[in-house]
Write an enzyme that holds these catalytic residues in place. Structure first.
Site, PDB file in Angstrom:
ATOM      1  N   ALA A   1      15.616  14.281   2.882  1.00 40.62           N
ATOM      2  CA  ALA A   1      15.441  15.650   3.383  1.00 40.62           C
ATOM      3  C   ALA A   1      14.363  15.663   4.455  1.00 40.62           C
ATOM      4  O   ALA A   1      13.559  14.730   4.567  1.00 40.62           O
ATOM      5  CB  ALA A   1      15.069  16.605   2.251  1.00 40.62           C
ATOM      6  N   TYR A   2      14.350  16.736   5.219  1.00 39.40           N
ATOM      7  CA  TYR A   2      13.286  17.017   6.179  1.00 39.40           C
ATOM      8  C   TYR A   2      12.672  18.378   5.819  1.00 39.40           C
ATOM      9  O   TYR A   2      13.086  19.028   4.858  1.00 39.40           O
ATOM     10  CB  TYR A   2      13.833  17.033   7.604  1.00 39.40           C
ATOM     11  CG  TYR A   2      14.114  15.659   8.166  1.00 39.40           C
ATOM     12  CD1 TYR A   2      13.131  14.942   8.843  1.00 39.40           C
ATOM     13  CD2 TYR A   2      15.377  15.082   8.026  1.00 39.40           C
ATOM     14  CE1 TYR A   2      13.392  13.686   9.365  1.00 39.40           C
ATOM     15  CE2 TYR A   2      15.651  13.825   8.547  1.00 39.40           C
ATOM     16  CZ  TYR A   2      14.654  13.129   9.214  1.00 39.40           C
ATOM     17  OH  TYR A   2      14.916  11.886   9.717  1.00 39.40           O
TER      18      TYR A   2
ATOM     19  N   LEU B   1       7.169  -3.967  15.226  1.00 41.04           N
ATOM     20  CA  LEU B   1       7.660  -5.070  14.405  1.00 41.04           C
ATOM     21  C   LEU B   1       9.063  -4.746  13.924  1.00 41.04           C
ATOM     22  O   LEU B   1       9.305  -3.654  13.401  1.00 41.04           O
ATOM     23  CB  LEU B   1       6.763  -5.286  13.181  1.00 41.04           C
ATOM     24  CG  LEU B   1       5.267  -5.495  13.395  1.00 41.04           C
ATOM     25  CD1 LEU B   1       4.567  -5.619  12.040  1.00 41.04           C
ATOM     26  CD2 LEU B   1       5.025  -6.744  14.226  1.00 41.04           C
TER      27      LEU B   1
ATOM     28  N   LYS C   1      13.453  -6.196   9.948  1.00 43.91           N
ATOM     29  CA  LYS C   1      14.694  -6.848   9.514  1.00 43.91           C
ATOM     30  C   LYS C   1      14.676  -8.333   9.833  1.00 43.91           C
ATOM     31  O   LYS C   1      15.580  -9.065   9.435  1.00 43.91           O
ATOM     32  CB  LYS C   1      15.895  -6.170  10.176  1.00 43.91           C
ATOM     33  CG  LYS C   1      16.098  -4.728   9.728  1.00 43.91           C
ATOM     34  CD  LYS C   1      17.293  -4.095  10.408  1.00 43.91           C
ATOM     35  CE  LYS C   1      17.456  -2.634   9.948  1.00 43.91           C
ATOM     36  NZ  LYS C   1      18.601  -1.972  10.626  1.00 43.91           N
TER      37      LYS C   1
ATOM     38  N   ASP D   1       5.922  19.781   6.345  1.00 48.41           N
ATOM     39  CA  ASP D   1       5.483  18.527   6.964  1.00 48.41           C
ATOM     40  C   ASP D   1       3.966  18.470   7.053  1.00 48.41           C
ATOM     41  O   ASP D   1       3.334  17.479   6.664  1.00 48.41           O
ATOM     42  CB  ASP D   1       6.085  18.382   8.366  1.00 48.41           C
ATOM     43  CG  ASP D   1       7.483  17.784   8.331  1.00 48.41           C
ATOM     44  OD1 ASP D   1       7.771  17.007   7.406  1.00 48.41           O
ATOM     45  OD2 ASP D   1       8.287  18.106   9.219  1.00 48.41           O
TER      46      ASP D   1
ATOM     47  N   ASN E   1       6.954   5.935   4.832  1.00 46.92           N
ATOM     48  CA  ASN E   1       7.750   7.089   4.404  1.00 46.92           C
ATOM     49  C   ASN E   1       9.244   6.843   4.596  1.00 46.92           C
ATOM     50  O   ASN E   1       9.992   7.718   5.026  1.00 46.92           O
ATOM     51  CB  ASN E   1       7.294   8.377   5.100  1.00 46.92           C
ATOM     52  CG  ASN E   1       7.529   8.369   6.609  1.00 46.92           C
ATOM     53  OD1 ASN E   1       7.806   7.327   7.200  1.00 46.92           O
ATOM     54  ND2 ASN E   1       7.404   9.531   7.249  1.00 46.92           N
TER      55      ASN E   1
END
Length: 465
Positions: free
Chosen positions: A208-209, A141, A144, A239, A166
């Site tokens: 951040a990762y 999808l 926007k 993670d 997220n």
């Protein structure tokens, strides 16, 4: 064993449920379950049976229903990408939830092109995605577009029990897809937002990762040796810890809903998870001022350290308490040192103990020491690489990995992990291979009333793929 027990016959109140849009009323008295011990003494009231989606729970539960997985009937919209969010929904997916993964058709989940096999990355089936893509239907999808947003809103308000996203804080709210708006249309919706630092606060706007969170949380600074400097942990621990915590949060919210009949908003931050992973270090520092140091394989007590053995391989010893300390030194033929196992002596005599152990370890190979110490009930394991660990017979025995004999687009067998625990019955299983971008768009949209014509119009407007 579970014994159904009829409660008040004159009741018609709603029964809490884990799936579905509205509480159902049963035509008979609700059934309670009482856990009985072997001598038939009641131990605990476990609560009313629930309605799972279209399944009404009653005293006459069929065997196959008793064996159903925990989240059968729960419907989840997975609007997440990369690792943490998809791993959270994956944990529920392998335990029975109906998970619909939502990709942006213009910028699909970046994990689809993550992995060492570039050919798979090119077709959007990178191993990073395959790892946690099973048991999910895939739709695409474009949020926007008005049509894409309308489709997601319809799914969230008419179909879903849970929505997980997220994106950066406020992004979904700006699209008219935030919790405040959707919960008005679906008061039982559980909505989870997973971000780097949370939805607000002095760092809420930052992104951040995993590796960045390791760095800013103090984990990197406390990892390594005195000479190496700060070192990132080898695997993306933040993670996967965030994904695991996320699955726990979703399960907790579902259970809470059975009691309150209300939805929930979950604000989850990777930074919080990283700090909790250092819980004992934090408390020690806040209490005593003791700060964790980069000591590499040197731990607080000598029988907890890693040592180089005769063959050059490392053996990690984990004899961490007084009893294990005693057994460890007895196994090394030094019972007198084993007796010196008080907290004070283990600290004060670290250097002497460490030197003795380091010299002894040179007498055998790491594998020989591992076998020997384990036979003496001393925790010790040879340092292995991942290639050895995945081939370990214990991993196979535990049933940790699910193997796809064939997977479309892959061309050879593929194994993925299930859950890090086992159920006696109704546990994790995989029924569906990871899908391609938009593979199930039509199927899913038709479940909420879209016609072929409606979907064709959305596709023409580039709102869906």
């Amino acid at each position: 064993m579970l014994i159904p027990e009829r409660t008040r016959a004159a009741t018609n109140r709603p029964i809490p449920m884990l799936g579905g849009r509205a509480p159902r009323r049963l035509g008979h008295a609700p059934v309670r379950a009482v856990l009985l011990s072997c001598d038939a003494t009641p131990l605990a009231f476990l609560g009313e049976f629930f309605c799972f989606g279209s399944h009404t729970r009653s005293a006459g539960i069929a065997l196959e229903e008793r064996l159903m997985r925990p989240f059968e009937g729960i419907k989840i919209l997975d609007c997440t990408h990369v690792l943490a969010g998809p791993f959270a929904s994956y944990q529920l997916a392998v335990l029975g939830a109906d998970v619909v993964k939502v990709d942006d058709p213009n910028a699909p989940d970046q994990s689809r092109e993550s992995g060492a096999d570039m050919a798979l990355n090119e077709v959007g089936l990178g191993t990073g995605f395959i790892t946690q893509g099973s048991n999910k239907r895939c739709i695409a999808l474009d949020l926007k577009t008005e049509g894409g947003r309308a489709a997601l809103k319809k799914l969230a308000t008419e179909w879903a029990d849970i929505l997980v996203e997220n994106y950066r804080p406020g992004a979904f709210k700006a699209l008219g897809l935030g919790y405040d708006e959707l919960s008005k249309l679906n008061p039982q919706l559980i909505y989870a937002s997973m971000t780097a630092f949370g939805q607000d606060g002095p760092r809420g706007f930052m992104t951040a990762y995993d590796q960045a969170i390791q760095a800013t949380s103090g984990i990197t600074a406390s990892t390594g040796t005195p000479t190496s400097g700060p070192v990132k942990a080898g695997s993306p621990i933040i993670d996967y810890a965030t994904g695991t915590t996320g699955a726990f949060a979703l399960a907790a919210a579902l259970f809470q809903r059975t009691r309150t009949n209300k939805g929930q908003y979950i604000d989850m931050a990777m930074m919080d998870v990283a700090m909790v992973l250092q819980a004992s270090h934090m408390v020690d520092f806040l209490h005593s001022g003791h700060h964790p140091k980069r000591n590499g394989n040197i731990l607080r007590y000598a029988p907890q350290c890693a040592y180089e053995c005769k063959d050059g391989q490392l053996l990690q010893i984990a004899a961490s308490n007084a009893r294990q300390h005693k057994r460890f030194f007895e196994a090394l033929g030094n019972p007198e040192e084993g007796k010196r196992n008080s907290l004070q002596e283990r600290n004060a005599r670290f250097d002497e103990k460490y030197k003795f152990v380091a010299e002894k370890m040179k007498e055998r190979t790491a594998a020989e020491w591992e076998d020997y110490f384990q036979s003496k009930h001393v925790p010790a394991c040879r340092v292995r690489e991942l290639r050895e660990a995945v081939a370990d017979p214990q991993v196979k025995h535990r049933g940790l990995l699910h193997e796809f004999a064939a997977m479309e687009g892959v061309g050879k067998p593929m194994s993925v992990p299930l859950t890090a625990f086992k159920f006696m019955h109704g546990g994790a299983s995989i029924d569906r291979a990871p899908g391609k971008v938009g593979q199930h768009t039509d199927e899913v949209l038709k479940q909420v009333g879209y016609t072929d014509g409606d979907i064709a119009a959305l596709r023409k407007a580039k709102a869906v793929v």
